[in-house]
Structures are given as C-alpha cells and as structure tokens.
Write an enzyme that holds these catalytic residues in place. Sequence first.
Site, mmCIF file in Angstrom:
data_model
loop_
_atom_site.group_PDB
_atom_site.id
_atom_site.type_symbol
_atom_site.label_atom_id
_atom_site.label_comp_id
_atom_site.label_asym_id
_atom_site.label_seq_id
_atom_site.Cartn_x
_atom_site.Cartn_y
_atom_site.Cartn_z
ATOM 1 N N ARG A 162 43.468 38.713 85.143
ATOM 2 C CA ARG A 162 44.178 39.069 86.403
ATOM 3 C C ARG A 162 45.955 39.143 86.301
ATOM 4 O O ARG A 162 46.211 38.088 85.401
ATOM 5 C CB ARG A 162 43.967 38.262 87.624
ATOM 6 C CG ARG A 162 42.447 38.535 87.797
ATOM 7 C CD ARG A 162 42.137 37.441 89.053
ATOM 8 N NE ARG A 162 40.739 37.252 89.395
ATOM 9 C CZ ARG A 162 39.944 38.191 89.804
ATOM 10 N NH1 ARG A 162 40.412 39.292 90.369
ATOM 11 N NH2 ARG A 162 38.760 38.008 90.251
ATOM 12 N N LYS B 199 25.178 41.574 78.685
ATOM 13 C CA LYS B 199 25.662 42.787 79.747
ATOM 14 C C LYS B 199 26.541 43.780 78.753
ATOM 15 O O LYS B 199 27.817 42.987 78.388
ATOM 16 C CB LYS B 199 26.452 42.289 80.827
ATOM 17 C CG LYS B 199 25.342 41.422 81.900
ATOM 18 C CD LYS B 199 26.045 40.494 82.822
ATOM 19 C CE LYS B 199 26.867 41.513 83.709
ATOM 20 N NZ LYS B 199 27.687 40.737 84.764
ATOM 21 N N ARG C 1 17.965 38.079 90.987
ATOM 22 C CA ARG C 1 19.371 37.754 90.297
ATOM 23 C C ARG C 1 19.988 36.891 91.106
ATOM 24 O O ARG C 1 20.285 37.270 92.385
ATOM 25 C CB ARG C 1 20.084 39.172 90.027
ATOM 26 C CG ARG C 1 21.342 38.987 89.439
ATOM 27 C CD ARG C 1 22.139 40.220 89.054
ATOM 28 N NE ARG C 1 23.672 40.231 88.882
ATOM 29 C CZ ARG C 1 24.532 40.671 89.680
ATOM 30 N NH1 ARG C 1 24.468 41.209 90.749
ATOM 31 N NH2 ARG C 1 25.771 40.450 89.312
ATOM 32 N N THR D 267 23.852 48.626 88.645
ATOM 33 C CA THR D 267 25.174 48.561 89.234
ATOM 34 C C THR D 267 25.260 50.166 89.912
ATOM 35 O O THR D 267 24.850 51.164 89.377
ATOM 36 C CB THR D 267 26.473 48.750 88.638
ATOM 37 O OG1 THR D 267 26.431 47.787 87.445
ATOM 38 C CG2 THR D 267 27.731 48.488 89.282
#
Length: 482
Positions: free
Chosen positions: A80, A221, A39, A279
């Site tokens: 953000r 994802k 990856r 993860t």
Amino acid sequence: MQYHKPRMRKVRILATLGPASDTPEMIEKLFRAGADAFRVNMSHGEQADKVQLIANIRALEKSYNRPTTILVDLQGPKLRVGTFADDKVELHTGHNFRLDTDKTPGDAHRVYLPHPEIFAALEIGARLLLDDGKLVLRVTEIGPDHINTKVEVGGMLSNRKGLNVPDVVIPIAALTEKDRSDLAFALEQGVDWIAMSFVQRPEDVAEGKKLIGNKAALLAKIEKPAAIGRLEEILELADGVMVARGDLGVELPPEQVPPLQKKIVSTARRMGKPVVVATQMLESMIFSPSPTRAEVSDVATAIYDGADAVMLSAETAAGAWPIEAVSIMDRIAQQVEGDPDFFKRIHFTETPADGTTADALAEASGRIVDTVETSAIVCFTSSGSTARRISRERPAVPLLVLTASQSTARRLGLLWGAFAVRTKDIGSFEEMVAKGKRMALRYHLGVAGGRIIIMAGVPFGTPGSTNVLHIVRLTGDELKGH
C-alpha cells in the site's frame, strides 16, 4: 444411522462464509443448496470470531454423516502507499509522480511508499498499478530513497490504496507475521486446507509446507504473473492450486486471463493436483437474485475445462442472495455435466499416467468404465493418493473413497467426483470386496446385478501401495446382517 446418497455432480462448489452466511442455520442451508466445502477468509475479522464458525461447519458432520471440508485463506502481504495531507489527490495523465521513503503526508506530486524491498527490485520501465489497477504509473528513475514515475493512466488516489507490481518478482515473503499467526490458529482448529496468497516462487510454497507439516493440505493461489513462469515447480510442491482471477486480472491485461486460466487448469489436471477456479464467478449475485448470461457461461467454461472446484466469494460471504448463488451454481454444473458431449470435452486435456503401478491401474479403471457397464469405482486409501490418481482420469461414474483417516476424508472434499466416507480399516482381500460391495449399496451407488470396480493396495494400510483392481458383481443381499 442414515446413509445419504452422495451428490452425483462431479465438480465441487466452494462457498466463502462471511456476515451473510456465518450462522449454523445459513451454513446448513448453503450445504443443502449444494456447497461441498467452505472457505474462511482471514483477511476479514478476528481469529476469535472464526472459532465458532469452524465449529458450526464441523457440526454438519454429525447431522449428515459425512466429512466436511474447511479451507482457510491467508491474507498474504498487502502493498500500500502512505497517506495524503488532504486524504486524496488527483493524478493527471502525463504528469510526473514520485514514491519515496519520506513519511510526510503526500500531495499531487509525491507519496510515502513503506516497502523498501520494492526500491531494490524495480527496473526502469516497470509498471506500478494503484487502487486495483485503476491508475497506472511507469517507472522512469530509481534511487535508493525514491522512485520517479510518469502517470500513464490518471485518476483519484486516496490514503493507503493498494499497489501492484506486476513486472518483477518482489523479494517479499509470501507469509507475513499476521499470516503466520493465522496459520498457527488454523492448524490448531484442525482445518483441512490452507490457501496461500502472494505465491511467486516454489520457495514460497516450500516455506508454507514446512510450517504446515502434515496437519493440512496447501493450496497455492496463482495470482502473481511471476508464478505463471514457474507453475509446474509450484505444483510439484503444492497439494493444489487456485486460479485467483481477480488479482491476475489486475496485474495482467484482462484478455490474458482466460488462456492463463485454461493453462493453470490443464497443468494441474495433468499433474494430478486439485484446481479451484475463483473470483467474480457470479459477481452480479451480490446484489441480484439471478446472474448474468456471461457469468453463467463463465462458470460453465470452468466446468467444461475439468476444474475440480468453482468458488463463490462475496456472493455467499456478504451478498444479498447467498443460497440462490449456490443453488444456481449447482444447477449450472448439473446442466453442463448432463451434456452428452461433457466427457469428450473434459478429456481434451491429456493426463498421461506416471510409470507406476498405481497410475496404471487408475488409468485402467477409467478405460474399464468406458468399456464395461459399471455404477461406481470404490477405492480404499489412507493418504488419498489413490483417489487423486483416479480422479485425474475424470471417470464417468461416481468415485466412492473409503478411508480410516478423518483428515484424508475431509481433504478430499475439493477433489473432482470423489465422495469420501470414513470407515474402519480392512485386513484381507475378502474383507475388501465385502466392504466395497456393502458401501456401494448403502450409498445407493449400485443395484443387484450391477458391477463396481474396487481398488486398493496390498498389504492393506500401506500408503501409496495401490496394486489391486477388482471388478465385482453385486447380488443385492450384501447388507443382510449388517
């Protein structure tokens, strides 16, 4: 030419490359330790840095005479907050806090939010999560230029920390301008898989597929709660999915993530699409040479569930023990797959065949393996669809995939149990049988007197035409003169 025996392990290991592992020597060591695919994370570094990295991965093909698999992971949009006059503030539980369109540096009462689309999408009572969920705000009022909230979980908040909005679908495209540039670069480099972040709707996947065309496969994802409600629609369009547990765990209560992981894995398996579990699988190995018992159990659970691949992130990209992380994951997988009850467990998930000849034959191949002693299934494919159908059945013997397409061979590196070999096309039934037998012997997947299953489509070279299943016995002298 050397013919290396394929790994007998069924589940695939996807290793992320980074500062700890981006040299040719380290990539080869990771491969030898058990990494099946690599990856490349576009969230870090520049495109120019990735050119040599991709070339270094591809160099393995010449050294080991087998296809390599490269997945490029796009960053996706990052929400953000703005900046603070003193760089950071403390938000106190129970106090009010405002997010607004004023670009002035913030304080303990307010901060700039540079995402106008959030204002329109939010509802009263929705949660806002800051800094990977460490701080929680609850929306109390929404105006055209401000969002008033009450702090439910307080703490320190500093400049440009991330914002998650788990309770609503945000009308933001899954691909930013940076992603589009990175995608064009990745396709130019000839990578095999594109992992698409921030997927909320099937329309996000459709946009990605349109840009990619047939130049690579798309891995969606699943990291947003909104995607769970439309999982089957997303899977219909995507070529595979990733259970991105880190982001799911931020936006959902942690206890909801394990059952969702099982749901995503079983749905993908039922629909015949590769699924990667990712993860924090061996997170402690970023700093420690051995994992915790809980991490070992976590990896084992994903393998027992029948995931196509398990992924290492910072463990191999930036950790102190990248080779050891791959090696231990490899050993966990071998131990799990060696469990006498392993195949009973992975077949808890029902994978009913579609009403096609190809699916019926793929299902039959799995049943034959359980009934007649065979050492391998050999399938000829141009698009990879036959291999995916057989893999969905999770057969107990190796799956040797023979294809004339280099891109197909490379993409199959994320497919459970598949070992792909690029070879010349065949032109007749007799040639199919002869080549299937030779390749099984060359790759040590059969012995004299043993049987193999051969699957293909007639006429040869026509994608999606699988209509032949043939059981043959090896004499052992098929390689004479070849």
